[in-house]
Motif scaffolding. Structure first.
Motif, PDB file in Angstrom:
ATOM      1  N   THR A  39      12.056  52.962  44.442  1.00  0.00           N
ATOM      2  CA  THR A  39      10.587  52.992  44.490  1.00  0.00           C
ATOM      3  C   THR A  39      10.050  51.634  44.919  1.00  0.00           C
ATOM      4  N   ASP A  40       9.190  51.651  45.929  1.00  0.00           N
ATOM      5  CA  ASP A  40       8.454  50.446  46.294  1.00  0.00           C
ATOM      6  C   ASP A  40       7.238  50.322  45.382  1.00  0.00           C
ATOM      7  N   ILE A  41       7.223  49.291  44.537  1.00  0.00           N
ATOM      8  CA  ILE A  41       6.076  49.051  43.665  1.00  0.00           C
ATOM      9  C   ILE A  41       4.942  48.408  44.453  1.00  0.00           C
ATOM     10  N   VAL A  44       6.205  43.888  48.413  1.00  0.00           N
ATOM     11  CA  VAL A  44       7.234  42.857  48.220  1.00  0.00           C
ATOM     12  C   VAL A  44       8.132  43.114  47.012  1.00  0.00           C
ATOM     13  N   THR A  45       7.863  44.171  46.240  1.00  0.00           N
ATOM     14  CA  THR A  45       8.637  44.453  45.027  1.00  0.00           C
ATOM     15  C   THR A  45       9.089  45.911  44.996  1.00  0.00           C
ATOM     16  N   SER A  46      10.368  46.103  44.652  1.00  0.00           N
ATOM     17  CA  SER A  46      10.927  47.456  44.591  1.00  0.00           C
ATOM     18  C   SER A  46      11.834  47.592  43.376  1.00  0.00           C
ATOM     19  N   THR A  47      12.072  48.825  42.950  1.00  0.00           N
ATOM     20  CA  THR A  47      13.025  49.102  41.876  1.00  0.00           C
ATOM     21  C   THR A  47      14.087  50.074  42.395  1.00  0.00           C
ATOM     22  N   TYR A  93       8.732  55.027  49.454  1.00  0.00           N
ATOM     23  CA  TYR A  93       8.509  53.784  50.177  1.00  0.00           C
ATOM     24  C   TYR A  93       7.025  53.410  50.189  1.00  0.00           C
ATOM     25  N   PHE A  94       6.777  52.115  50.364  1.00  0.00           N
ATOM     26  CA  PHE A  94       5.423  51.580  50.244  1.00  0.00           C
ATOM     27  C   PHE A  94       4.462  52.201  51.269  1.00  0.00           C
ATOM     28  N   GLY A  95       4.963  52.513  52.442  1.00  0.00           N
ATOM     29  CA  GLY A  95       4.101  53.095  53.470  1.00  0.00           C
ATOM     30  C   GLY A  95       3.768  54.553  53.244  1.00  0.00           C
ATOM     31  N   GLY A  96       4.391  55.184  52.220  1.00  0.00           N
ATOM     32  CA  GLY A  96       4.123  56.594  51.935  1.00  0.00           C
ATOM     33  C   GLY A  96       5.274  57.521  52.283  1.00  0.00           C
ATOM     34  N   ASP A  97       6.250  57.010  53.025  1.00  0.00           N
ATOM     35  CA  ASP A  97       7.414  57.837  53.344  1.00  0.00           C
ATOM     36  C   ASP A  97       8.222  58.140  52.077  1.00  0.00           C
TER      37      ASP A  97
END
Length: 264
Positions: A39-41, A44-47, A93-97
């Motif tokens: 998961t993109d939080i 710049v940050t992901s888990t 992903y952060f962009g919505g994908d």
């Protein structure tokens, strides 16, 4: 493995028994399937979290026939069908994908088993040791998106062919209800490995439209091999299944069995 109406030992002067079974297998050993939640939080940050995949976990249904050669020694032939539990994981992903995948398995298993038992009047402890031979398939479902292009995709793969081999061991006890029926409970351990020989993409859609028929054979079929060569000097054949390296999948499980059997 929790089993209802499954197999057990035999006692008294009767020599044959039959049983029906329904069971649930708990995970014994997980596959290194490369599965993980992501998961993109923020930008710049992901888990990321590893997901354990157990293909031997799930419901079993089947039947068995047993024969007593001696008051303390017998043999049993069981047949069961595994309806494996589904394991799922996802990536956001952060962009919505997104990328969502799940995997499950089905397998017909034959189990020839040696049974060693006591011969008391009511309660009879026993042990089983035998082999497992299986024929099955692994199914993968993948949903993914390309937000930039406005597209969504769905793919399904089935991996099958070849046989699975392993062993089974059990410790348990029976309780005699009458001359025809017995109750039992046992602890089971199944160790099983499966190496499929081929795979096929059986579903391929883009924005809900089927495009499977338009794919090349090499894009929707593959063969598992121990070694293969590729390079600029080796001709590529789009009308033949592609090669992939052989993978071994674990089906090991452990659990508790309870059930009922009928003596002839």
């Amino acid at each position: 493995m929790i089993t209802i109406f499954s197999t057990s030992t035999f006692f008294g002067q009767q020599k044959m028994y039959v049983s029906l079974n329904g069971s649930y297998n708990f995970n014994g050993m997980s596959n290194d399937y490369g599965a993980n939640n992501y998961t993109d939080i923020s930008s710049v940050t992901s888990t990321e979290e590893k997901v354990n995949v157990s293909l031997g976990k799930g419901i079993n249904i089947g039947a068995a026939f047993g024969y007593k050669f001696h008051k303390n020694i017998g043999a049993e032939l069981g047949i069961s069908y595994l309806l494996g539990s589904k394991t799922s994981w996802e990536k956001k992903y952060f962009g919505g994908d997104y990328y969502n995948e799940n995997v499950s398995s089905k397998m017909l298993q034959v189990k020839p088993t040696l049974v060693l038992s006591t011969s008391f009047e009511k309660i009879n402890p026993y042990a089983k040791l035998g082999a497992i031979i299986g024929s099955g398939s692994i199914t993968e479902n993948i949903d993914r998106s390309d937000i930039g292009a406005g597209d969504v995709y769905n793919d399904k793969y089935v991996k099958d062919g070849g046989l699975a081999f392993g062993y089974a061991a059990s410790l348990g006890t029976t309780y005699k209800i009458n001359t025809k029926f017995s109750l039992f409970a046992e602890i089971n351990l199944n160790s099983l490995a499966y190496k499929p020989t081929k795979g096929t993409k059986t579903v391929s859609t883009k924005n809900g439209v089927d495009n499977l028929s338009s794919l090349l054979i090499s894009d929707k079929e593959f063969e598992y091999v121990d070694t293969y060569q590729y390079g600029s000097t080796i001709p590529y054949n789009p009308d033949a299944p592609r090669k992939e390296l052989t993978t071994t999948f674990e089906y090991s499980s452990i659990g508790l069995t309870i059930g009922l059997l009928y003596h002839f």
